[in-house]
Design a protein around this motif. Structure first.
Motif: not given
Length: 196
Positions: A57-63, A150-153, A50-55, A28-31
């Motif tokens: 990807d990050f969402s897949q690590t969330l419970p 992977r839409n987060q909204e 870039t931000l959308r893709q980073a979020v 996330l910080s790299d993005a």
């Protein structure tokens, strides 16, 4: 544009905190750093992607969890586009309308080339103050979302008819079931049916 700037600011703040604490920079910080450079060079669309893709990807690590659940006055116009009900007191015969945002959904490849898919079902229980289940339904809602990211909204609007229930205090419990991972998350919404 304000939504983009607030996301960029949040990621930039996360970068600063990680850098100041001596922690190693993460995706996330790299993005955020990359998006800052893109934005500075005039590539707003690239920075946003870039931000959308980073979020994404990050969402897949969330419970898997429920991020928000509120009673609303009617059908939302879209994600975060709702009018919250002033309180959780309902008139006899008034429907309970809930706006709920699941977080950490699992995505898989869809049958359509290049697309991803997530699916969840929703169960509900209505409980009395003692925790006894008064009404229940499995797979009350069944939602599938397909897209190229992977839409987060993602949200669901759930309407429960409690016509005929006597006045008093209750709890509406939704259980969201992520079909792709087999995980579940629950949220309770206490409510009251007013005396006539």
């Amino acid at each position: 544009m304000p939504k983009y700037l607030s996301l960029l600011a949040a990621l930039a703040a996360a970068t600063a905190v990680l850098t100041d604490s001596g922690a190693l920079a993460g995706p996330l910080s790299d993005a955020a750093a990359k998006a800052e450079k893109q934005s500075t060079s005039g590539d707003a669309a690239g920075a946003r992607e870039t931000l959308r893709q980073a979020v994404s990807d990050f969402s897949q690590t969330l419970p898997f969890a429920i991020g928000k659940a509120v009673f609303v006055t009617g059908e939302p116009a879209g994600y975060a586009m709702y009018e919250p009900k002033g309180d959780a007191v309902f008139k006899a015969g008034e429907a309970l309308v809930s706006y709920v945002e699941p977080v950490g959904l699992t995505w898989k490849e869809a049958s359509a080339k290049g697309k991803l898919e997530t699916r969840f079902t929703v169960d509900f229980d209505i409980l009395n103050p003692k925790g006894e289940v008064l009404a229940s339904q499995k797979a009350f809602g069944d939602f599938t979302f397909r897209g190229y990211l992977r839409n987060q909204e993602i949200y669901s609007t759930l309407t429960i008819d409690v016509t005929g229930a006597p006045s008093g205090d209750y709890v509406l419990r939704f259980r969201f079931n992520d079909v792709n991972s087999g995980k579940s998350a629950s949220i309770d919404q206490p409510f009251k049916i007013a005396a006539p």
